[in-house]
Design a protein around this motif. Structure first.
Motif, PDB file in Angstrom:
ATOM      1  N   LYS A 102       0.824  -1.214   0.000  1.00 35.99           N
ATOM      2  CA  LYS A 102       0.000   0.000   0.000  1.00 35.99           C
ATOM      3  C   LYS A 102       0.855   1.259   0.000  1.00 35.99           C
ATOM      4  O   LYS A 102       0.486   2.276  -0.601  1.00 35.99           O
ATOM      5  CB  LYS A 102      -0.944  -0.012   1.207  1.00 35.99           C
ATOM      6  N   LYS A 109      -4.686  10.468  -4.532  1.00 30.87           N
ATOM      7  CA  LYS A 109      -4.839  11.361  -3.382  1.00 30.87           C
ATOM      8  C   LYS A 109      -6.035  12.297  -3.591  1.00 30.87           C
ATOM      9  O   LYS A 109      -5.868  13.474  -3.908  1.00 30.87           O
ATOM     10  CB  LYS A 109      -3.567  12.185  -3.178  1.00 30.87           C
ATOM     11  N   GLY A 198       1.945  10.779  -4.954  1.00 30.02           N
ATOM     12  CA  GLY A 198       0.520  10.701  -5.239  1.00 30.02           C
ATOM     13  C   GLY A 198      -0.027  11.940  -5.919  1.00 30.02           C
ATOM     14  O   GLY A 198       0.597  13.000  -5.950  1.00 30.02           O
ATOM     15  N   GLY A 271      -6.824  -0.954  -1.785  1.00 30.97           N
ATOM     16  CA  GLY A 271      -5.909  -1.354  -0.721  1.00 30.97           C
ATOM     17  C   GLY A 271      -6.328  -2.611  -0.001  1.00 30.97           C
ATOM     18  O   GLY A 271      -6.522  -2.605   1.226  1.00 30.97           O
ATOM     19  N   GLU A 290     -10.500   3.188   1.535  1.00 31.60           N
ATOM     20  CA  GLU A 290     -10.535   4.532   0.980  1.00 31.60           C
ATOM     21  C   GLU A 290     -10.062   4.506  -0.458  1.00 31.60           C
ATOM     22  O   GLU A 290      -9.386   3.565  -0.889  1.00 31.60           O
ATOM     23  CB  GLU A 290      -9.647   5.473   1.804  1.00 31.60           C
ATOM     24  N   ASP A 292      -7.635   4.976  -3.096  1.00 31.93           N
ATOM     25  CA  ASP A 292      -6.187   5.076  -2.974  1.00 31.93           C
ATOM     26  C   ASP A 292      -5.420   4.680  -4.232  1.00 31.93           C
ATOM     27  O   ASP A 292      -4.191   4.663  -4.243  1.00 31.93           O
ATOM     28  CB  ASP A 292      -5.689   4.216  -1.796  1.00 31.93           C
ATOM     29  N   HIS A 293      -6.123   4.368  -5.312  1.00 32.77           N
ATOM     30  CA  HIS A 293      -5.459   3.944  -6.536  1.00 32.77           C
ATOM     31  C   HIS A 293      -6.248   4.467  -7.730  1.00 32.77           C
ATOM     32  O   HIS A 293      -7.430   4.805  -7.609  1.00 32.77           O
ATOM     33  CB  HIS A 293      -5.373   2.413  -6.573  1.00 32.77           C
TER      34      HIS A 293
END
Length: 352
Positions: A102, A109, A198, A271, A290, A292-293
């Protein structure tokens, strides 16, 4: 314990061979013969290390990585034993912990939009009134998707998602598929985005608009780290867009309307260990907590009654289905599996 795990892996491989879908006959990335030959898991770890060109600095490091490898392998075997709509496999991430994964391989972001200036996407949604959508779309077969790329150990997924969407709309508008530069975004788009630290696709689209284009990958190749900005390059080619728009939030229908017309940048809650080791099938498993990618939606379709959206990832061809993942759609959840309907956007370009 190790012999029991090897037996479980072998049995899983046997079951997988008789599956009636596209399941890889080696549910962990190795054939039945591979799983039957080793007397110990350490032999499997050695063969995996050779396959993925892993070099360990010391015996202590190798021992630590081996323990992580066994833990990950056990998760893969236990998940696949449930015989769900997707399956996991050994890939290049098999000797790193989930926390390490992660920290190094994600990078979206969305909070940047709260801390900095809001991206100024158009408030319009040009596909709002789209009707009679095709039952399936695949922009790969239409020539609008470049080969799968690899961000490496860098949180630059936002740049790859942005670039893939721009490559797509440029091909649709001009008929020419040109691989573009993620590295330029890494080096030069640093007002709000942060390279390997990010970023957010809307800020990257805004940079491309403000800079009157983005360079090709050939002129500005990827380094897997932030470098010196070389934005102005004489005698080099740039590809332009006219703007960008957001897909209405938490609306599967809106995403499908947009995706029927072009590839779309999408945020995802990736994640989870299941996503880390995804090998194939229609994914509807554990997600992160959340967004995150970042991925790029490149099509949608249905298989054996399972509706899905096809996503291009940036972890190389050893991950997933040759670098792609099929995410289940039609679940009735407004945010979708892994929150894929929360943040989606696309560039705009006039047809030439």
């Amino acid at each position: 314990m190790e012999s029991k795990l090897l037996m479980l892996l072998f049995l899983l491989g046997t079951v997988a061979c008789s599956a009636n879908d596209h399941r890889d006959p080696s549910v962990v990335g190795y054939s039945q013969e591979d799983l039957a030959l080793p007397n110990r898991l350490s032999d499997l770890f050695t063969s995996w290390s050779v396959k993925h060109r892993k070099i360990h600095a010391s015996a202590e490091v190798k021992a630590r990585r081996y323990e992580i490898f066994k833990q990950n392998l056990r998760h893969i075997a236990e998940t696949n034993s449930k015989n769900g709509t997707y399956w996991l496999g050994l890939n290049q991430f098999a000797d790193i912990s989930h926390e390490e994964f992660k920290a190094s391989f994600l990078g979206l972001k969305p909070g940047l939009a709260r801390r900095g200036a809001q991206p100024h996407a158009s408030t319009a949604f040009r596909y709002e009134n789209a009707m009679n959508l095709p039952w399936a779309v695949d922009w790969r077969t239409k020539g609008a998707v470049t080969p799968v790329k690899n961000q490496g150990e860098c949180g630059s997924c936002w740049a790859f998602s942005t670039v893939a969407a721009v490559e797509g709309i440029n091909q649709i508008a001009t008929g020419k598929l040109i691989s573009l530069s993620e590295q330029e975004l890494m080096d030069c788009d640093n007002t709000f985005d942060h390279g390997c630290g990010g970023g957010l696709m809307d800020f990257a689209f805004a940079y491309i608009v403000g800079s009157q284009g983005i360079h090709t990958e050939e002129d500005y190749p990827y380094l897997m780290e932030e470098g010196y900005c070389r934005e102005k390059q004489p005698h080099s080619k740039t590809i332009t867009i006219t703007g960008y728009e957001d897909v209405p939030e938490n609306s599967e229908t809106s995403l499908l309307k947009a995706l029927a017309h072009q590839p779309i940048s999408v945020g995802i809650a990736a994640g989870s260990r299941d996503f880390q080791f995804y090998k194939g099938g229609v994914f509807d498993g554990a997600c992160g907590t959340e967004l995150d990618h970042a991925l790029t939606a490149v099509g949608y379709g249905s298989y054996n009654g399972q509706d899905y959206i096809t996503m291009k990832n940036s972890w190389g061809k050893n991950w997933g289905e040759q670098g792609y993942v099929r995410i289940r759609r039609g679940t009735g959840k407004p945010e979708g599996v892994c929150d894929i309907y929360k943040i989606a956007s696309y560039p705009t370009k006039n047809v030439t």
